[in-house]
Motif scaffolding. Structure first.
Motif, PDB file in Angstrom:
ATOM      1  N   CYS A 186      35.160  32.567  44.442  1.00 48.99           N
ATOM      2  CA  CYS A 186      35.944  33.769  44.751  1.00 48.99           C
ATOM      3  C   CYS A 186      35.275  35.005  44.168  1.00 48.99           C
ATOM      4  CB  CYS A 186      37.367  33.651  44.208  1.00 48.99           C
ATOM      5  SG  CYS A 186      38.407  32.524  45.157  1.00 48.99           S
ATOM      6  N   LYS A 187      34.813  34.870  42.918  1.00 49.20           N
ATOM      7  CA  LYS A 187      34.185  35.998  42.245  1.00 49.20           C
ATOM      8  C   LYS A 187      32.966  36.479  43.019  1.00 49.20           C
ATOM      9  CE  LYS A 187      32.200  37.579  37.893  1.00 49.20           C
ATOM     10  NZ  LYS A 187      31.933  37.268  36.485  1.00 49.20           N
ATOM     11  N   GLY A 188      32.114  35.503  43.425  1.00 50.02           N
ATOM     12  CA  GLY A 188      30.921  35.882  44.174  1.00 50.02           C
ATOM     13  C   GLY A 188      31.265  36.514  45.503  1.00 50.02           C
ATOM     14  N   TYR A 189      32.309  35.986  46.150  1.00 56.49           N
ATOM     15  CA  TYR A 189      32.706  36.519  47.451  1.00 56.49           C
ATOM     16  C   TYR A 189      33.253  37.941  47.320  1.00 56.49           C
ATOM     17  CZ  TYR A 189      35.017  36.908  51.967  1.00 56.49           C
ATOM     18  OH  TYR A 189      35.424  37.339  53.196  1.00 56.49           O
ATOM     19  N   ILE A 190      34.102  38.164  46.299  1.00 49.30           N
ATOM     20  CA  ILE A 190      34.664  39.503  46.083  1.00 49.30           C
ATOM     21  C   ILE A 190      33.550  40.497  45.772  1.00 49.30           C
ATOM     22  CG2 ILE A 190      36.136  40.893  44.566  1.00 49.30           C
ATOM     23  CD1 ILE A 190      37.908  38.425  44.199  1.00 49.30           C
ATOM     24  N   LYS A 191      32.610  40.088  44.905  1.00 50.99           N
ATOM     25  CA  LYS A 191      31.514  40.980  44.545  1.00 50.99           C
ATOM     26  C   LYS A 191      30.646  41.314  45.765  1.00 50.99           C
ATOM     27  CE  LYS A 191      31.863  41.405  39.953  1.00 50.99           C
ATOM     28  NZ  LYS A 191      31.952  42.705  39.254  1.00 50.99           N
ATOM     29  N   SER A 192      30.480  40.315  46.670  1.00 47.44           N
ATOM     30  CA  SER A 192      29.647  40.564  47.853  1.00 47.44           C
ATOM     31  C   SER A 192      30.334  41.505  48.835  1.00 47.44           C
ATOM     32  CB  SER A 192      29.311  39.238  48.541  1.00 47.44           C
ATOM     33  OG  SER A 192      30.492  38.632  49.065  1.00 47.44           O
ATOM     34  N   GLN A 193      31.658  41.390  48.939  1.00 45.71           N
ATOM     35  CA  GLN A 193      32.399  42.226  49.879  1.00 45.71           C
ATOM     36  C   GLN A 193      32.684  43.617  49.317  1.00 45.71           C
ATOM     37  OE1 GLN A 193      33.177  41.364  53.076  1.00 45.71           O
ATOM     38  NE2 GLN A 193      31.911  39.559  52.663  1.00 45.71           N
ATOM     39  N   PHE A 194      32.825  43.704  47.971  1.00 47.12           N
ATOM     40  CA  PHE A 194      33.136  44.980  47.316  1.00 47.12           C
ATOM     41  C   PHE A 194      32.144  45.211  46.186  1.00 47.12           C
ATOM     42  CE2 PHE A 194      37.035  43.169  49.016  1.00 47.12           C
ATOM     43  CZ  PHE A 194      37.517  44.209  49.805  1.00 47.12           C
ATOM     44  N   PRO A 195      30.916  45.545  46.505  1.00 46.37           N
ATOM     45  CA  PRO A 195      29.881  45.673  45.453  1.00 46.37           C
ATOM     46  C   PRO A 195      30.150  46.789  44.455  1.00 46.37           C
ATOM     47  CG  PRO A 195      29.080  46.490  47.580  1.00 46.37           C
ATOM     48  CD  PRO A 195      30.379  45.808  47.849  1.00 46.37           C
ATOM     49  N   THR A 196      30.999  47.768  44.820  1.00 42.50           N
ATOM     50  CA  THR A 196      31.254  48.901  43.907  1.00 42.50           C
ATOM     51  C   THR A 196      32.440  48.672  42.984  1.00 42.50           C
ATOM     52  OG1 THR A 196      32.661  49.999  45.554  1.00 42.50           O
ATOM     53  CG2 THR A 196      30.304  50.528  45.573  1.00 42.50           C
ATOM     54  N   ILE A 197      33.090  47.516  43.074  1.00 39.50           N
ATOM     55  CA  ILE A 197      34.274  47.264  42.244  1.00 39.50           C
ATOM     56  C   ILE A 197      33.871  47.213  40.773  1.00 39.50           C
ATOM     57  CG2 ILE A 197      34.122  44.750  42.393  1.00 39.50           C
ATOM     58  CD1 ILE A 197      37.206  44.696  42.525  1.00 39.50           C
ATOM     59  N   ASP A 198      34.635  47.922  39.927  1.00 38.37           N
ATOM     60  CA  ASP A 198      34.294  47.911  38.495  1.00 38.37           C
ATOM     61  C   ASP A 198      34.940  46.710  37.816  1.00 38.37           C
ATOM     62  OD1 ASP A 198      36.981  48.525  37.884  1.00 38.37           O
ATOM     63  OD2 ASP A 198      36.565  50.672  37.981  1.00 38.37           O
ATOM     64  N   ASP A 199      34.549  46.466  36.562  1.00 40.32           N
ATOM     65  CA  ASP A 199      34.996  45.264  35.858  1.00 40.32           C
ATOM     66  C   ASP A 199      36.499  45.261  35.630  1.00 40.32           C
ATOM     67  OD1 ASP A 199      32.415  44.367  35.789  1.00 40.32           O
ATOM     68  OD2 ASP A 199      32.002  45.139  33.773  1.00 40.32           O
ATOM     69  N   ASP A 200      37.085  46.427  35.339  1.00 43.88           N
ATOM     70  CA  ASP A 200      38.531  46.488  35.088  1.00 43.88           C
ATOM     71  C   ASP A 200      39.320  46.102  36.324  1.00 43.88           C
ATOM     72  OD1 ASP A 200      38.147  47.243  32.498  1.00 43.88           O
ATOM     73  OD2 ASP A 200      38.318  49.395  32.885  1.00 43.88           O
ATOM     74  N   LEU A 201      38.942  46.670  37.478  1.00 48.30           N
ATOM     75  CA  LEU A 201      39.665  46.349  38.712  1.00 48.30           C
ATOM     76  C   LEU A 201      39.427  44.897  39.117  1.00 48.30           C
ATOM     77  CD1 LEU A 201      39.262  49.549  40.921  1.00 48.30           C
ATOM     78  CD2 LEU A 201      41.337  48.643  39.900  1.00 48.30           C
ATOM     79  N   TYR A 202      38.180  44.422  38.908  1.00 49.77           N
ATOM     80  CA  TYR A 202      37.935  43.023  39.247  1.00 49.77           C
ATOM     81  C   TYR A 202      38.769  42.095  38.363  1.00 49.77           C
ATOM     82  CZ  TYR A 202      36.071  38.423  39.649  1.00 49.77           C
ATOM     83  OH  TYR A 202      35.998  37.085  39.815  1.00 49.77           O
ATOM     84  N   GLY A 203      38.835  42.416  37.057  1.00 45.57           N
ATOM     85  CA  GLY A 203      39.656  41.603  36.157  1.00 45.57           C
ATOM     86  C   GLY A 203      41.111  41.591  36.577  1.00 45.57           C
ATOM     87  N   TYR A 204      41.580  42.742  37.050  1.00 48.00           N
ATOM     88  CA  TYR A 204      42.972  42.844  37.524  1.00 48.00           C
ATOM     89  C   TYR A 204      43.195  41.945  38.739  1.00 48.00           C
ATOM     90  CZ  TYR A 204      47.099  45.066  39.608  1.00 48.00           C
ATOM     91  OH  TYR A 204      48.321  45.296  40.165  1.00 48.00           O
ATOM     92  N   VAL A 205      42.272  42.033  39.733  1.00 50.55           N
ATOM     93  CA  VAL A 205      42.377  41.206  40.948  1.00 50.55           C
ATOM     94  C   VAL A 205      42.279  39.729  40.602  1.00 50.55           C
ATOM     95  CG1 VAL A 205      41.225  40.642  43.121  1.00 50.55           C
ATOM     96  CG2 VAL A 205      41.541  43.030  42.458  1.00 50.55           C
ATOM     97  N   GLU A 206      41.316  39.388  39.746  1.00 53.15           N
ATOM     98  CA  GLU A 206      41.126  37.986  39.359  1.00 53.15           C
ATOM     99  C   GLU A 206      42.372  37.439  38.669  1.00 53.15           C
ATOM    100  OE1 GLU A 206      37.686  35.394  37.088  1.00 53.15           O
ATOM    101  OE2 GLU A 206      38.346  37.284  36.202  1.00 53.15           O
TER     102      GLU A 206
END
Length: 721
Positions: free
Chosen positions: A4-24
């Motif tokens: 999931c992490k790799g997929y999210i990063k590939s689809q949203f390369p500009t997402i910052d760590d705080d927002l990614y942590g929130y989504v995760e």
């Protein structure tokens, strides 16, 4: 979750760590509850839209794919691999511990397949983990109130939370699923890094950093015109990026006037309470209809509503709102008046009361003491000392800044410097920092000079060539230190006057009432007071007690209902109204303004008048509407003194002035030769200037002995009562 992490990063390369942590956190905590892709979209779609410019259909497809990954089903390529035998589908649960016991001889091989080895230093202490989880659970239970509070939060999401009741308030709300399931990584701290703010062609902040820790109270200070108010507006309008779940409220504009009572206006600021009461009324109406009493779903929902109301202490809200209004100067009678019956200053107090009652995550206040009398300021200082969330307040009231803030943010040279402690501690720390920085700069300059002397001396000596080169490299590596640039001292100077022999000003048995006064009540009666050119008098009292009215009677703008006023025939008043700044012609420059009011003098004379009040250089040629509030006040002072008055009557002169300007005003009033009567709520200015205190209240004006200290004791007793 790794896929999931790799997929999210590939689809949203500009997402910052705080927002990614929130989504995760949302995906991890709610993966068992998601039934379809639409539910995933409801939970994280809003955040993903903010990260990238994708259509709703694209984000929904991504959410569906994330759901398949969470449930163990990947894309078609993975399914094809399963068909071809690359991945094996287990027909039943596998106990890895049993396999390890039965396959001791193949343990090395097994480890290579199943086990990821870690350094022991990375292992989690089980006890610490249990304690941390227990603390987290307590916080979550307190915040969400378990199931009952969730009912309230679902209701509040349906309310109109952005009604402009208390001004420019931007409250961002989360979807109900985010409220209930996304409880991880929802920090209330705010950190904005490396941002710029410009106003037209002028750069206010460049490469600035701002950190606001939850629960801290920040005093925001700096010279007039540097951008403090602009920064607050950009935070409230979300032009500066802060976490979307943080509720922000900026008290900037007055409450709109209508038939709503002052008390109800404050109660309506609690949208959770309003939503609960509204839903309860709807359910009660359904029960009263035929067949509603026997509907178990309505009964269950109503029970949850009552639990949520009890948790939110809905029954205590009117008393709490009334207490806040009372502290801000609203009598019990006035609390029932419609908001349209109040003047602009009182509506600003209502806006402040609504903000204090609703308790946003981040409260922004810009000069809150400007609209308050001394009694209300003392109450507000005590109230904010126990403020539970984050507070950012712009203020130039020294006493307020010594009492309320836990931290000081200092705006200087397009940067924001952070200091722990109140204003007094800030002054000490700032002085130490500047002295240390100046010593470091001077030491480096001495070292540079010494090394440069060596280089110049042996530059052409072949035997010293290597030493010279090493010295040159050393100079290049030295950091560039700059000398401390001290801000220019603010100076205000009132013109000299011709001495007058007493008596100068005398009030004998003066009484006054307005024609519109209810029951023909007098504002004050039997006033007997005197003043001379040496007088330094401050008039204090609650708003509405008659302070400004008394000034207008003294200056002749109003005539007393009874009694007489004796004035020296050569007495000439200079009157500074608290609305004087708003009455300036905003479309001309200060020099032109003086030319229009006092024509016939050379431009240098107008600039000299303005220079006496710190309006120098390009400021004197800027359009007045482009100046800050404090700079406009200085222009108003220059305009008042251009008529050469010999007695100054000042109504709230410190409004919009920065701390340095207030200090300069105090020194100027002490040294000027004119008489001074002023109305002010700034304790610092009163203590600097005034030797006599006139107190308005209870239909009288009396001079009290003991000065401001005695008056403050009287107020504190009233507040305790």
């Amino acid at each position: 979750m790794a896929s999931c992490k790799g997929y999210i990063k590939s689809q949203f390369p500009t997402i910052d760590d705080d927002l990614y942590g929130y989504v995760e956190g949302i995906l991890d905590s709610s993966k068992d509850d998601f039934e379809d892709g639409d539910e995933v979209y409801e939970a994280i779609g809003q955040v993903l839209h903010e990260v990238a410019d994708k259509s709703e259909n694209e984000v929904r497809k991504i959410c569906k794919k994330l759901l398949r990954m969470l449930k163990g089903n990947t894309n078609d390529t993975t399914n094809e691999k399963q068909k071809n035998g690359v991945n094996k589908i287990l027909t039943g649960p596998v106990h890895l511990g049993s396999m390890a016991a039965n396959l001791e001889e193949d343990v090395e091989e097994m480890k290579s397949i199943w086990v990821t080895t870690r350094d022991d230093s990375m292992k989690v202490d089980a006890r610490k983990l249990e304690k941390a989880e227990a603390k987290l659970q307590q916080k979550l239970e307190k915040r969400t109130g378990q199931e009952s509070s969730n009912v309230a939060k679902n209701l509040i999401n349906t309310a109109q939370a952005n009604e402009s009741a208390s001004a420019s308030q931007m409250i961002s709300k989360k979807e109900s699923r985010m409220e209930n399931k996304g409880n991880t990584n929802k920090t209330q701290d705010i950190r904005i890094e490396n941002f710029d703010i410009s106003f037209g062609d002028r750069v206010l902040l460049q490469g600035a950093d701002l950190t606001l820790a939850f629960g801290r109270r920040y005093g925001f200070i700096g010279r007039n015109g540097l951008g403090k108010t602009t920064l607050l507006r950009m935070i409230s309008s979300k032009q500066l990026r802060i976490p979307t779940h943080i509720r922000v409220l900026h008290v900037e504009q007055e409450v709109a006037g209508d038939e709503t009572s002052a008390l109800n206006s404050v109660l309506e600021a609690d949208y959770e309470r309003s939503a609960l009461l509204s839903r309860e009324a709807e359910l009660q109406a359904l029960i009263e209809k035929e067949g509603g009493k026997n509907d178990p779903q309505i009964g269950d929902e109503l029970s949850k509503i009552y639990e949520a109301m009890q948790l939110a202490e809905v029954d205590k809200a009117p008393a709490k709102a009334s207490g806040i209004l009372s502290g801000l100067g609203f009598s019990v009678e006035r609390q029932s008046w419609p908001t349209k019956s109040f003047s602009g200053g009182w509506r600003m107090r209502l806006a402040l009361a609504r903000a204090l009652f609703s308790r946003p995550d981040l409260l922004l206040l810009d000069e809150p003491t400007n609209m308050l009398d001394i009694k209300a300021i003392i109450w507000l200082e005590k109230y904010l000392q126990s403020w539970p969330t984050t507070l950012l307040v712009v203020s130039h009231d020294r006493k307020f800044l010594d009492t309320v803030p836990t931290d000081i943010l200092y705006l200087k040279a397009q940067k924001i410097e952070s200091y722990r402690g109140n204003y007094e501690q800030f002054e000490k720390t700032k002085g130490e920092r500047e002295r240390n920085a100046q010593r470091e700069f001077e030491a480096q300059q001495a070292k540079r000079a010494h090394v440069q002397e060596f280089i110049d001396r042996f530059r052409y000596n072949a035997n010293r060539a290597s030493s010279v080169q090493s010295k040159i490299k050393m100079l290049e590596k030295l950091p560039e230190l700059k000398a401390i640039e001290k801000e220019g001292e603010v100076t205000l100077r009132f013109p000299d006057v011709v001495p007058l022999s007493p008596p100068i000003l005398q009030l004998d048995e003066v009484s006054f009432r307005y024609d519109s006064s209810p029951n023909n009540e007098f504002l004050f009666t039997g006033v007997n007071l005197t003043a001379a050119l040496e007088s330094r008098i401050c008039i204090v009292g609650e708003n509405g007690a008659g302070k400004t009215t008394l000034l207008k009677i003294i200056t002749g703008t109003l005539s007393p209902t009874r009694g007489t006023i004796h004035l020296h025939r050569s007495l000439k008043f200079g009157y500074f109204s608290q609305h004087h700044v708003d009455q300036l012609d905003m479309n001309v420059c200060p020099v032109t303004l003086l030319q229009n009011h006092f024509p016939g003098k050379p431009v240098e004379e107008y600039r000299r008048m303005l220079g006496s009040f710190g309006v120098t250089g390009d400021l004197a040629l800027q359009v007045i509407k482009s100046l800050s509030g404090g700079q406009k006040s200085r222009v108003a002072f220059a305009l008042m003194c251009a008529a050469n008055p010999n007695f100054l009557v000042l109504d709230e002169p410190t409004n919009h002035l920065d701390i340095e300007s207030i200090e300069a005003l105090g020194k100027a009033l002490n040294t000027c030769q004119a008489g001074v009567i002023l109305v002010s709520h700034d304790e610092r200015l009163i203590r600097l200037v005034c030797t006599e205190l006139w107190v308005c209240g209870q239909q009288s004006v009396r001079c009290i002995e003991g000065g401001f200290d005695e008056y403050k004791k009287i107020i504190e007793k009233e507040l305790e009562a």
